[in-house]
Structures are given as C-alpha cells and as structure tokens.
Motif scaffolding. Structure first.
Motif, short mmCIF file in Angstrom:
data_model
loop_
_atom_site.label_atom_id
_atom_site.label_comp_id
_atom_site.label_asym_id
_atom_site.label_seq_id
_atom_site.Cartn_x
_atom_site.Cartn_y
_atom_site.Cartn_z
N PRO A 13 0.82 -1.22 0.00
CA PRO A 13 0.00 0.00 0.00
C PRO A 13 0.85 1.26 0.00
O PRO A 13 1.94 1.29 0.54
CB PRO A 13 -0.81 -0.13 1.29
CG PRO A 13 0.00 -1.02 2.15
CD PRO A 13 0.70 -1.98 1.25
N LEU A 14 0.29 2.29 -0.68
CA LEU A 14 0.92 3.61 -0.71
C LEU A 14 2.28 3.61 -1.37
O LEU A 14 3.13 4.44 -1.08
CB LEU A 14 1.02 4.20 0.70
CG LEU A 14 -0.30 4.28 1.46
CD1 LEU A 14 -0.07 4.87 2.84
CD2 LEU A 14 -1.32 5.11 0.71
N MET A 37 -3.53 3.79 -2.64
CA MET A 37 -3.60 4.74 -1.53
C MET A 37 -4.95 4.62 -0.84
O MET A 37 -5.88 3.99 -1.36
CB MET A 37 -3.42 6.17 -2.04
CG MET A 37 -4.48 6.63 -3.04
SD MET A 37 -4.15 8.27 -3.74
CE MET A 37 -2.64 7.97 -4.62
N GLY A 38 -5.05 5.21 0.31
CA GLY A 38 -6.32 5.27 1.00
C GLY A 38 -7.22 6.29 0.33
O GLY A 38 -6.75 7.23 -0.32
N SER A 39 -8.55 6.11 0.47
CA SER A 39 -9.47 7.01 -0.20
C SER A 39 -9.31 8.45 0.25
O SER A 39 -9.60 9.39 -0.49
CB SER A 39 -10.92 6.55 0.02
OG SER A 39 -11.24 6.53 1.40
N ASP A 40 -8.79 8.65 1.47
CA ASP A 40 -8.63 10.01 1.98
C ASP A 40 -7.53 10.79 1.27
O ASP A 40 -7.42 12.00 1.42
CB ASP A 40 -8.37 9.97 3.49
CG ASP A 40 -7.10 9.20 3.85
OD1 ASP A 40 -6.79 8.21 3.14
OD2 ASP A 40 -6.44 9.57 4.82
N ARG A 41 -6.71 10.09 0.47
CA ARG A 41 -5.63 10.76 -0.25
C ARG A 41 -5.95 11.03 -1.71
O ARG A 41 -5.19 11.69 -2.42
CB ARG A 41 -4.35 9.92 -0.18
CG ARG A 41 -3.71 9.84 1.20
CD ARG A 41 -2.36 9.16 1.10
NE ARG A 41 -1.49 9.82 0.15
CZ ARG A 41 -0.40 9.26 -0.40
NH1 ARG A 41 -0.09 8.01 -0.08
NH2 ARG A 41 0.33 9.92 -1.25
N VAL A 63 -7.60 2.49 -5.04
CA VAL A 63 -7.99 2.20 -3.66
C VAL A 63 -8.36 0.73 -3.56
O VAL A 63 -9.10 0.20 -4.41
CB VAL A 63 -9.19 3.08 -3.23
CG1 VAL A 63 -9.60 2.77 -1.80
CG2 VAL A 63 -8.83 4.55 -3.37
N GLN A 65 -10.35 -2.33 -1.91
CA GLN A 65 -11.58 -2.55 -1.18
C GLN A 65 -11.32 -3.62 -0.11
O GLN A 65 -11.14 -4.78 -0.41
CB GLN A 65 -12.71 -3.01 -2.10
CG GLN A 65 -14.03 -3.23 -1.38
CD GLN A 65 -15.08 -3.87 -2.27
OE1 GLN A 65 -14.77 -4.42 -3.30
NE2 GLN A 65 -16.32 -3.80 -1.83
N HIS A 66 -11.31 -3.20 1.14
CA HIS A 66 -11.15 -4.13 2.26
C HIS A 66 -12.53 -4.46 2.80
O HIS A 66 -13.39 -3.59 2.91
CB HIS A 66 -10.31 -3.52 3.37
CG HIS A 66 -8.88 -3.28 2.96
ND1 HIS A 66 -7.93 -4.26 3.00
CD2 HIS A 66 -8.26 -2.17 2.48
CE1 HIS A 66 -6.77 -3.76 2.58
NE2 HIS A 66 -6.95 -2.49 2.26
N ALA A 69 -13.37 -2.32 6.05
CA ALA A 69 -13.49 -0.86 6.05
C ALA A 69 -14.15 -0.39 4.75
O ALA A 69 -13.73 -0.76 3.67
CB ALA A 69 -12.12 -0.21 6.20
N ILE A 71 -15.22 2.15 1.76
CA ILE A 71 -14.58 3.24 1.02
C ILE A 71 -15.54 4.41 0.98
O ILE A 71 -16.71 4.25 0.65
CB ILE A 71 -14.22 2.79 -0.41
CG1 ILE A 71 -13.24 1.61 -0.36
CG2 ILE A 71 -13.62 3.95 -1.19
CD1 ILE A 71 -12.97 1.01 -1.73
#
Length: 435
Positions: A13-14, A37-41, A63, A65-66, A69, A71
């Motif tokens: 990730p990232l 990346m995480g959706s917040d980025r 992103v 999909q976990h 958590a 999205i």
C-alpha cells in the motif's frame, strides 16, 4: 500480468507501481502511474495531477476494497479506481459522462467514442451504442449512493479488464441521457462524487426530438387511440390519441364533457408507429377534437408537457453550471454530428485531450447517406415513421424559439449553427435548408 499487479497492490500500500507494459496504439507518454492509496488521499493526489487540457491522470489513484473498512465515495473523483481485493476486479469512476439528451443521438455518440483505444464505455465493448447507467438519476439521498455505488455503479458497468494495460491507459465513461433533466439535488450529489468529471450534451432540434420521443412512447405502448371500428372514428376525435398514463375513466369523462358518448371498448392501445395525425391531435387538439382558438400547444396536459420540457435545454444546462464549471461542459448538436461525425470526433478528442485516433478508416456510408461505423449497429439507418405534419412542426418551432435563443451563451453568443442545423430563421429572415 494484471493478477500479479493486483497482488502487488494488495501487499504494497501507498507505494508507486512502476510501468510494466505499454498499450499498442497509444503513445508511451499517455500512460499513467497507478498508485495505491487510502481514499482520503485521492482528491489531494488528483488535485496535483489533473490538468484542464486532458482527462489523463499522471498519477492514477487506486484504492483497495477491504471487507473490514468501507470506502468513502465522497473522497473519490473522476478517474479514480477501486480494486476488489478478493476478485481482483478493477472499477474506475467515469472521466466524463454523456448527460443527454434523450432521442438526440447519444447511443451513436457512445458507440463512436468507445472505439477509441483509450476509452472504455459503460458495460464494456458492444456492437451497439446502447447501454445506460441510470445511477445518479435514480438516487433519492446520499445514503442511497453510499449503499449502492460499488455494486450498482462501479462494478456493475465501469470495470476494465483485469489483464493487459487497461489500468494505465484506459479511462471509463458512461451515458445516461436522462441526467440532463435531473433536479438540483441529484446534480449536486453527482458533483460531490465526481466533481472533476467532464460533461457532454448532445442537443437535437427540440421539435424533432419531441416527435421522436412521442414515437418512442408509442413503441412502448404508452398511447391510446380511438378504435377504427368505433362509431367515434368518423368524428372529430377519430384521430385523437391519449396518454395511457391517464385512466380510461378520466379520458371517457373528458370525451363526455366534450359531447361524445364513449365506452371503454372504443379505445385501444395505439400500435407503432403512431400516425402524424395522432401526434398533431395530441399536441394541438382539445378533447372535443377542435383546435384551440389561439392555436397554442396543449402544454397544460401533463403527458405533453413532460415531453416538451425535455427540450428546455438552456435551463437544464444552467442547473449543471451551478455545480460544474463551464469549461467542463461540451455541447454538441445532433444534426452537426450526423453531418460530419468524423470531424466531430476530432473535436471531441481534442477537448478530452486524447491521443488522436483516426476514425475515417472505420467508416462507411449507409443507405440514408450518413457516415457510420462499419462495426457498430447504427440507428441512423432506420426509417421508422412518417414525418410530423407541417402544422405540428410550425407550432413546435414557434413554441421552442425563445428556449432555443437562451442557448446563445453555449455557442459563443452566436446562433449561426442553430440557424443552419436547426433551421432556425434569423430574425426577419427566411431559413435555409441543411446541405
């Protein structure tokens, strides 16, 4: 290759994913760099990589999909992708959307655009230009979107193949011609989810569009008519047609008020195509079968007004401008498209910032003289119904003229193109025919 990429994205990730392949037919410089990346980025990344000249993203947010958590769709944007961790399916939000208009050549437009090697249409490859998402126009709340966007939008029709170079080189798009008629809250919801998307609207001369809409509804058995063997057939209401959305009881009541004793058995579903006389009667005649004294249109009849309103293009576009910049919108004329589809595609490619694709070698001239794609089923080859009556045509053109003139800002305050392709006569001048 893409399976390996999915595994890489899942466990690193990232971290930037280096280019490992190229796309035949597209320049290497067109490729983007997928970055997990995480959706917040996502929006922060896109802000630094988007340009006003192209839908291409130098860095492509991806992103994962976990299951543990969710999205947040409100932190994504046009062009961002999501990978399902278990299946490896890749879905990418549309970089542009064909928002309208209904019966204005949007299927043909989608079909032509889907031939470009950098574009991937809603629903994937097809021999037809049909296929519509109908996502944003069916939502009634933010909660609806949050609960349905992954399964009913992204992974339902905006997936790209999990093999080959699609993630680096392909951008998705969708067309739903009813979007142009959405209300403010629906447009605002769409703009919050994909604020950077580009919007394309194909506008057809509204009188012709409405007549096509009427025949579309006729094909779907939405009109009732007086039976040919009914005693009423020889009267002034013999060519009348009535929306099947109205109850037979209310229709019979209106006929009785006009002096006609009618029974339910006097009416039947109109068969396609509906006659020009039926259209004229629905548009201009009162339930008595007589024309209005002032010669006006039946705009106070809901079934007629709902079709008329689809041609109020300027008001519809202005609602989108409340949430999208003017520079994100491209307005096309249906008649201009069919006059020179290859030239129009060159213009659209330039506006989207796409690598140039030569459409000319894929085309042929059909029996009606239109340039069509050899591999695409075209609606332009159909001759489904007779033209509307001159009386109906003139009434509609007079009705729509003030609405059409409101489109001036979308054509550089110059209505020359409408004068030509919509046969709109300039003030105190006669119109000329399309060459």
């Amino acid at each position: 290759i893409m399976h390996c990429l999915s595994l890489l994205l899942a466990f690193v990730p990232l971290v930037e994913v280096r280019p490992i392949y190229s796309h035949e037919g597209l320049p290497i410089s067109w490729a983007s760099e997928p970055m997990v990346m995480g959706s917040d980025r996502v929006r922060g990344t896109l802000k630094n990589t988007m340009t006003s000249s192209s839908i291409r993203l130098e860095q492509r947010p991806v992103v994962l999909q976990h299951s543990s958590a969710a999205i947040d769709p409100w932190q994504l944007d046009a062009g961002a992708c999501v990978i399902q961790r278990k299946s490896g399916n890749i879905g990418c939000l549309p970089s542009f959307v064909i928002i309208g208009s209904m019966k204005a050549g949007t299927a043909e437009l989608q079909g032509w655009l889907s031939q470009h090697p950098a574009l991937y249409r809603w629903g994937g490859p097809s021999k037809s230009g049909s296929g519509e998402a109908h996502f944003f126009d069916k939502l009634s709340s933010d909660k609806d979107l949050e609960q349905s966007w992954l399964d009913n939008y992204l992974f339902r029709g905006l997936t790209i193949p999990s093999h080959g170079p699609k993630l680096r080189n392909s951008y998705t798009f969708e067309k739903t011609p009813s979007y142009i008629a959405m209300d403010g809250p629906q447009i605002e919801r769409m703009a919050r989810m994909i604020p950077s998307a580009r919007l394309m609207a194909s506008l057809r001369e509204p009188a012709s569009r409405m007549y096509s809409h009427y025949q579309h509804r006729c094909r779907n058995k939405a009109w009732l008519k007086v039976r040919d063997d009914s005693p009423l057939a020889a009267t002034a209401v013999g060519n009348m047609s009535f929306s099947s959305g109205e109850s037979k009881k209310s229709i019979l009541k209106a006929l009785k008020k006009a002096g006609y004793e009618a029974k339910s058995s006097d009416l039947e579903v109109a068969s396609y195509p509906c006659s020009p006389a039926m259209f004229e009667s629905a548009l201009l005649r009162l339930p008595s079968g007589e024309y209005r004294q002032d010669g006006s249109i039946n705009s106070d009849v809901s079934s007629i007004y709902s079709m008329l309103a689809r041609g109020f293009y300027a008001d519809q576009l202005q609602r989108f401008e409340e949430h999208y910049n003017y520079s994100q919108m491209k307005v096309l004329l249906t008649e201009e498209l069919f006059h020179d589809f290859v030239g129009a595609m060159d213009e659209v490619q330039s506006w989207l910032g796409l690598p140039h694709f030569e459409y000319g070698t894929l085309t042929e001239i059909n029996e009606r003289g239109y340039t069509v794609l050899k591999t695409l089923k075209s609606k332009s080859g159909k001759v489904g119904y007779k033209p509307m009556t001159q009386r109906a045509k003139e009434a509609l053109k007079a009705y729509y003229r003030p609405w059409n003139e409101k489109l001036s800002p979308y054509f550089g305050n110059d209505l020359t193109r409408l004068y030509r392709y919509w046969h709109m006569a300039p003030p105190e001048e006669h119109h000329f025919e399309l060459e």
